[in-house]
Design a protein around this motif. Structure first.
Motif, PDB file in Angstrom:
ATOM      1  N   THR A 155      16.441  23.791  87.101  1.00 24.97           N
ATOM      2  CA  THR A 155      17.086  22.728  86.171  1.00 24.97           C
ATOM      3  C   THR A 155      17.926  21.922  86.461  1.00 24.97           C
ATOM      4  N   GLU A 156      18.848  22.577  87.243  1.00 18.60           N
ATOM      5  CA  GLU A 156      20.167  21.731  87.535  1.00 18.60           C
ATOM      6  C   GLU A 156      19.744  20.516  88.338  1.00 18.60           C
ATOM      7  N   LEU A 157      18.977  20.695  89.452  1.00 15.92           N
ATOM      8  CA  LEU A 157      18.530  19.994  90.397  1.00 15.92           C
ATOM      9  C   LEU A 157      17.631  18.745  89.773  1.00 15.92           C
ATOM     10  N   ALA A 158      16.688  19.197  88.829  1.00 17.83           N
ATOM     11  CA  ALA A 158      16.126  18.182  87.965  1.00 17.83           C
ATOM     12  C   ALA A 158      16.997  17.391  87.330  1.00 17.83           C
ATOM     13  N   ASP A 159      18.032  17.870  86.580  1.00 24.31           N
ATOM     14  CA  ASP A 159      18.824  17.163  85.970  1.00 24.31           C
ATOM     15  C   ASP A 159      19.630  16.101  86.752  1.00 24.31           C
ATOM     16  N   THR A 160      20.189  16.254  87.789  1.00 25.12           N
ATOM     17  CA  THR A 160      20.998  15.745  88.781  1.00 25.12           C
ATOM     18  C   THR A 160      20.215  14.510  89.602  1.00 25.12           C
ATOM     19  N   SER A 161      18.959  15.093  89.714  1.00 22.31           N
ATOM     20  CA  SER A 161      18.112  13.917  90.489  1.00 22.31           C
ATOM     21  C   SER A 161      17.209  13.146  89.587  1.00 22.31           C
ATOM     22  N   SER A 162      17.408  13.017  88.336  1.00 25.39           N
ATOM     23  CA  SER A 162      16.684  12.153  87.340  1.00 25.39           C
ATOM     24  C   SER A 162      15.138  12.749  87.210  1.00 25.39           C
ATOM     25  N   GLN A 163      14.917  14.189  87.211  1.00 21.06           N
ATOM     26  CA  GLN A 163      13.474  14.601  87.193  1.00 21.06           C
ATOM     27  C   GLN A 163      13.475  15.598  85.844  1.00 21.06           C
ATOM     28  N   LEU A 164      12.390  15.833  85.822  1.00 21.06           N
ATOM     29  CA  LEU A 164      12.272  17.150  84.682  1.00 21.06           C
ATOM     30  C   LEU A 164      11.439  18.273  85.455  1.00 21.06           C
ATOM     31  N   LEU A 165      11.635  19.248  84.882  1.00 15.62           N
ATOM     32  CA  LEU A 165      11.027  20.633  85.091  1.00 15.62           C
ATOM     33  C   LEU A 165      10.122  21.118  83.953  1.00 15.62           C
ATOM     34  N   ALA A 166       8.897  21.535  84.441  1.00 15.27           N
ATOM     35  CA  ALA A 166       7.949  22.074  83.538  1.00 15.27           C
ATOM     36  C   ALA A 166       7.403  23.266  84.056  1.00 15.27           C
ATOM     37  N   VAL A 167       7.164  24.334  83.283  1.00 15.63           N
ATOM     38  CA  VAL A 167       6.483  25.738  83.407  1.00 15.63           C
ATOM     39  C   VAL A 167       5.370  25.506  82.567  1.00 15.63           C
ATOM     40  N   THR A 168       3.909  25.796  82.944  1.00 21.17           N
ATOM     41  CA  THR A 168       2.803  25.922  82.135  1.00 21.17           C
ATOM     42  C   THR A 168       2.226  27.101  82.368  1.00 21.17           C
ATOM     43  N   ASP A 169       1.268  27.623  81.446  1.00 17.35           N
ATOM     44  CA  ASP A 169       0.263  28.646  81.525  1.00 17.35           C
ATOM     45  C   ASP A 169      -0.697  28.332  82.459  1.00 17.35           C
ATOM     46  N   ASP A 170      -1.695  29.181  82.612  1.00 20.04           N
ATOM     47  CA  ASP A 170      -2.832  28.952  83.595  1.00 20.04           C
ATOM     48  C   ASP A 170      -3.866  27.938  83.047  1.00 20.04           C
ATOM     49  N   GLU A 171      -3.915  27.570  81.680  1.00 21.15           N
ATOM     50  CA  GLU A 171      -4.595  26.303  81.387  1.00 21.15           C
ATOM     51  C   GLU A 171      -4.019  24.963  81.431  1.00 21.15           C
ATOM     52  N   GLY A 172      -2.683  24.886  81.819  1.00 25.80           N
ATOM     53  CA  GLY A 172      -2.079  23.877  81.803  1.00 25.80           C
ATOM     54  C   GLY A 172      -1.190  23.420  80.786  1.00 25.80           C
ATOM     55  N   THR A 173      -1.100  24.411  79.724  1.00 27.40           N
ATOM     56  CA  THR A 173      -0.430  24.299  78.523  1.00 27.40           C
ATOM     57  C   THR A 173       1.039  24.136  78.857  1.00 27.40           C
ATOM     58  N   VAL A 174       2.204  23.074  78.620  1.00 27.60           N
ATOM     59  CA  VAL A 174       3.389  23.128  78.865  1.00 27.60           C
ATOM     60  C   VAL A 174       4.174  24.072  77.973  1.00 27.60           C
ATOM     61  N   LEU A 175       4.877  25.124  78.561  1.00 22.63           N
ATOM     62  CA  LEU A 175       5.374  26.514  77.758  1.00 22.63           C
ATOM     63  C   LEU A 175       6.968  25.992  77.659  1.00 22.63           C
ATOM     64  N   TRP A 176       7.587  25.445  78.754  1.00 22.47           N
ATOM     65  CA  TRP A 176       8.812  25.134  78.768  1.00 22.47           C
ATOM     66  C   TRP A 176       9.034  23.852  79.585  1.00 22.47           C
ATOM     67  N   ARG A 177      10.260  23.111  79.263  1.00 25.15           N
ATOM     68  CA  ARG A 177      10.568  22.146  80.135  1.00 25.15           C
ATOM     69  C   ARG A 177      12.020  21.897  79.972  1.00 25.15           C
ATOM     70  N   ALA A 178      12.664  21.339  80.709  1.00 21.54           N
ATOM     71  CA  ALA A 178      14.065  20.923  80.894  1.00 21.54           C
ATOM     72  C   ALA A 178      14.461  19.895  81.936  1.00 21.54           C
ATOM     73  N   GLY A 179      15.535  19.504  82.180  1.00 18.58           N
ATOM     74  CA  GLY A 179      15.702  18.288  83.073  1.00 18.58           C
ATOM     75  C   GLY A 179      16.844  17.251  82.265  1.00 18.58           C
ATOM     76  N   ASN A 180      16.572  16.174  83.166  1.00 13.11           N
ATOM     77  CA  ASN A 180      17.367  15.006  82.817  1.00 13.11           C
ATOM     78  C   ASN A 180      17.090  14.276  81.539  1.00 13.11           C
ATOM     79  N   ALA A 181      17.999  14.127  80.593  1.00 11.11           N
ATOM     80  CA  ALA A 181      17.506  13.774  79.227  1.00 11.11           C
ATOM     81  C   ALA A 181      16.923  12.373  79.055  1.00 11.11           C
ATOM     82  N   THR A 182      17.350  11.429  80.053  1.00 13.00           N
ATOM     83  CA  THR A 182      16.592  10.183  80.077  1.00 13.00           C
ATOM     84  C   THR A 182      14.930  10.276  80.458  1.00 13.00           C
ATOM     85  N   VAL A 183      15.022  11.178  81.572  1.00 14.49           N
ATOM     86  CA  VAL A 183      13.420  11.397  81.961  1.00 14.49           C
ATOM     87  C   VAL A 183      12.557  12.301  80.843  1.00 14.49           C
ATOM     88  N   LEU A 184      13.250  12.997  80.021  1.00 13.08           N
ATOM     89  CA  LEU A 184      12.507  13.703  79.065  1.00 13.08           C
ATOM     90  C   LEU A 184      12.205  12.853  78.145  1.00 13.08           C
TER      91      LEU A 184
END
Length: 431
Positions: free
Chosen positions: A93-122
């Motif tokens: 999460t911290e790396l994604a925020d500082t590098s202007s990226q986002l983190l996403a975690v999905t289930d096995d069907e590709g549904t995004v369950l959680w995401r976090a990261g840089n506010a602008t990128v979000l």
């Protein structure tokens, strides 16, 4: 067109912004059915062909396919990844925020369950609907790191014009599947996404490492759960006469008496208390335990029971494959790991059998890797008593074997890089 496929990391490092322009030319030529200046990476080319067969339109805006809020919350609560989110989030999460990226975690069907990261990128990600609840499987979003990693079962980085749908061409993403250490099933994927200009080849290694770290944490939790079950089961087994085994809900052994210990027995999905037939144990009386089951082996030994007479190998799916066994004693179905699906498919199409060296060449392209093949086949045969012979490895002659193939033969075991499977796909495409 050059014979060698594109080397993405080297291209970007050497040419910078020119790499994106070249990728656009490759994509435009390939999708137009023309000769591109250089071949796309094999995994990207294979995904593009899948998208064409699925009818995904490259020029459309991404469809808004998502789950309802209550369904999203249910998936979060029931996902085994929930226990690993602190590890995943803490690492990325911290790396994604500082590098202007986002983190996403999905289930096995590709549904995004959680995401976090840089506010602008979000906020920018909302335009392509990379948001919680959105589905990022290939059938919805085309070639992308999340969907393609889930389809192939391997980590993947997708950069700029390697995406199939035009709306994603300004993005770069890297994703790695996360597998359940208890049964090898894919639980979901971890992804890092951002602007295509922020591409870095090390992102793929990073998300792969975090996925392995999450799997390691889940493995430790599982081992502790098995230890708790063992403390409950051991006193009970001391009082049991005959043969019995205590296993957790996934079939991993906690304690055993009167029989040779095994690491795991495969349990069917519809498993419960009562009398049941197991292909490697025979008829069993099943009783619930806290966190698992007690199986009292009843009647004759399995090698004295009626042999299975029919096997249905289902390799029609993109990520899930199974083997159904039936006979006089009952029926049984078990899910297969990617490697076991490959091996059983090869034995199904070579009914006369394959030696360990032949299977090693089929699967690895190296006939000397017989030790690996024998180890895998030992695991397969342990779960499929009465179905398989060895020397050579083959389905028994008296067993009727049916293979359920995908509707499009070229989609056979899409995760597989086994030479024999690749050859079968090519044969399907030959005129």
């Amino acid at each position: 067109m050059k014979d060698a496929p594109l080397d993405l990391a080297r291209l970007v490092a050497a040419e910078g912004g020119q790499a994106i322009r070249l990728l656009h030319r490759v994509r435009e030529a390939a999708l137009a059915g023309e000769r591109p200046p250089v071949s796309p990476r094999p995994e990207i080319g294979a995904s593009w062909r899948r998208m064409a067969r699925l009818g995904v339109r490259p020029d459309r805006q991404r469809g808004d396919v998502s789950v309802q809020p209550d369904e999203l919350e249910h998936r979060r609560r029931t996902s085994a990844l929930g226990d690993a989110m602190r590890t995943i989030g803490g690492a990325l999460t911290e790396l994604a925020d500082t590098s202007s990226q986002l983190l996403a975690v999905t289930d096995d069907e590709g549904t995004v369950l959680w995401r976090a990261g840089n506010a602008t990128v979000l906020r920018r990600a909302e335009r392509i609907r990379l948001s919680e609840g959105a589905v990022w499987g290939e059938h919805v979003t085309g070639t992308n790191a999340i969907g393609t990693a889930l389809a192939t079962g391997r980590p993947l980085q997708v950069h700029s014009a390697e995406h199939f749908v035009r709306a994603l061409l300004t993005w770069t993403c890297a994703a790695a599947p996360i597998r359940d250490p208890r049964d090898g099933r894919i639980l979901g994927a971890v992804d890092v996404s951002g602007s295509a200009h922020g591409f870095h080849p090390s992102t793929l290694a990073l998300v792969s490492s975090v996925a392995r770290l999450a799997e390691s944490e889940m493995r430790e939790r599982h081992l502790r759960a098995v230890e708790r079950l063992r403390s409950v089961a051991a006193p009970i087994l001391c009082r049991v006469g005959g043969r019995a085994i205590a296993v957790d809900a996934h079939g991993w052994t906690a304690a055993v008496t009167g029989m040779a210990p095994v690491d795991r027995i495969v349990l069917p999905k519809s498993f419960g208390a009562g009398r049941t037939w197991h292909p490697s144990l025979g008829v069993c009386a099943v009783e619930p335990l806290p966190g698992g089951w007690l199986l009292r082996v009843d009647g004759e030994r399995p090698d004295e029971e009626p042999a299975p007479s029919r096997v249905v190998l289902d390799v029609s799916g993109a990520r899930r494959w199974s083997l159904a066994v039936s006979g006089q004693a009952g029926s049984w179905r078990q899910d297969l790991t990617p490697r076991h699906a490959e091996l059983l498919y090869l034995l199904a199409v070579h009914r006369s059998g394959r030696t360990a060296a032949q299977l090693a060449a089929d699967v690895f392209g190296d006939a000397t890797r017989t030790v690996t093949v024998r180890a895998e086949m030992s695991r397969v045969r342990r779960h499929l008593s009465g179905v398989l012979d060895h020397r050579p490895y083959r389905f028994r002659e008296e067993v009727d074997v049916e293979v359920v193939s995908p509707a499009v033969p070229a989609d056979l075991l899409p995760h597989s890089t086994a030479p024999a499977v690749l050859g079968a796909r090519r044969d399907c495409l030959a005129p």
